[in-house]
Design an enzyme around this catalytic site. Structure first.
Site, PDB file in Angstrom:
ATOM      1  N   SER A 103      18.640 -36.711  23.273  1.00 45.02           N
ATOM      2  CA  SER A 103      18.544 -34.865  24.319  1.00 45.02           C
ATOM      3  C   SER A 103      19.092 -35.704  25.751  1.00 45.02           C
ATOM      4  CB  SER A 103      18.015 -34.399  23.661  1.00 45.02           C
ATOM      5  OG  SER A 103      18.354 -33.038  23.748  1.00 45.02           O
ATOM      6  N   HIS A 255      17.844 -33.607  14.768  1.00 49.28           N
ATOM      7  CA  HIS A 255      18.224 -33.472  16.403  1.00 49.28           C
ATOM      8  C   HIS A 255      16.856 -34.791  16.440  1.00 49.28           C
ATOM      9  CE1 HIS A 255      18.880 -32.599  20.146  1.00 49.28           C
ATOM     10  NE2 HIS A 255      17.912 -32.969  21.509  1.00 49.28           N
TER      11      HIS A 255
END
Length: 287
Positions: A103, A255
């Site tokens: 991320s 994610h």
């Protein structure tokens, strides 16, 4: 035999950088792990046990997260965070490494590859952030207000940790008490939000395509097809802008790929490191 495991702090650029170092005497390859926003080395808890059996592994807490310092004098820009990690590796005697970023940590990994290409042998980006612009000027000005850090805390806490986890994990059954408490930690310390206030102020925006085009480091991009935080279209765009990149897409994955698919991520990392020739090809595949 269990690999030596060191936990330590280094004072770098006016802040305290926490790291965990898993040494593997049989390996000459060092991996540097960089976590994402509102996280810490905790996010690699399922991946590190696999990686340390084959490589030297250094996992870093980015300030102001985890056990790293929350200095209100530190410059919380991506460039300065990248330079701080570079300095940490030098202090630990690491001459070159493979960087793995999740991320926001993926964007910092790209900054490292851009700033010090000779240090970075490979870059592995796990649902990396990309193409985010700098905060609006009105928000930057607001960050100078007294107690703004409490506003930041209230804003992030509004949806709650459980709801946030449900947003980043495709398989909801993975959310257990250990995961909940691990990702709850940032909300328990006000000092973290003082650092986040400075991050809002200092974050310069993600690397533009012109700088991405200059990165010659072989890159492996691993994405979850159901990523709601950094959608797959960002991964595809990064794949186009990074000249030497592969893109792997996991179906039924969100994610948090280090949490959701650690074994598969590990295998792709190992193959990417070993397969020098293949790592230079522009490829994309679903799994």
């Amino acid at each position: 035999m269990e690999s030596p495991h060191y936990k330590g702090h280094q004072q770098i650029n006016g802040n305290d950088l926490y790291y965990e170092y898993y040494k593997n005497e049989a390996s000459t390859i060092t991996l540097v792990l960089i976590h994402g926003f509102l996280s810490s080395t905790f996010s690699f808890r399922r991946l590190i046990p696999l990686l340390k059996e084959e490589y030297n592994v250094i996992s870093v807490d980015l300030p102001p997260f985890g056990n790293s310092g929350k200095s209100t004098q530190f410059i919380y820009s991506y460039e300065n965070m990248a330079k701080s990690i570079i300095e940490l590796t030098k202090k630990l005697g690491v001459k070159e490494f493979v960087v793995i970023g999740h991320s926001m940590g993926g964007q910092i990994s790209l900054n490292i590859a851009y700033l010090q290409p000779n240090l970075v042998k490979r870059a592995i980006l796990l649902c990396s952030s990309g193409y985010l612009e700098r905060s609006k000027q009105s928000l930057i000005l607001a960050s100078y207000l007294p107690f703004f850090h409490l506003i930041v805390k209230r804003h992030l806490a509004r949806s709650g940790v459980l709801k946030n986890l449900q947003n980043v994990v495709y398989n909801q059954s993975l959310i257990d008490e250990e995961m909940f408490h691990g990702y709850m930690r940032p909300f328990l310390e006000d000092d973290i939000f003082k650092g986040l206030t400075r991050l809002i102020r200092h974050r310069e925006g993600d690397l533009p395509k012109e700088k991405l085009h200059q990165i010659n480091t072989p890159c492996l991009l691993i994405w979850g097809e159901q990523d709601k935080v950094v959608p797959l279209q960002i991964g595809k765009r990064l794949h186009r802008d990074l000249k030497h990149s592969n893109l792997i897409v996991f179906e039924e994955t969100g994610h948090l790929v280090p949490e959701e698919r650690p074994a598969e991520v590990y295998l792709h990392i190992r193959d990417f490191i070993v397969n020098d020739k293949g790592s230079m090809l522009k490829t994309s595949e679903h799994q």
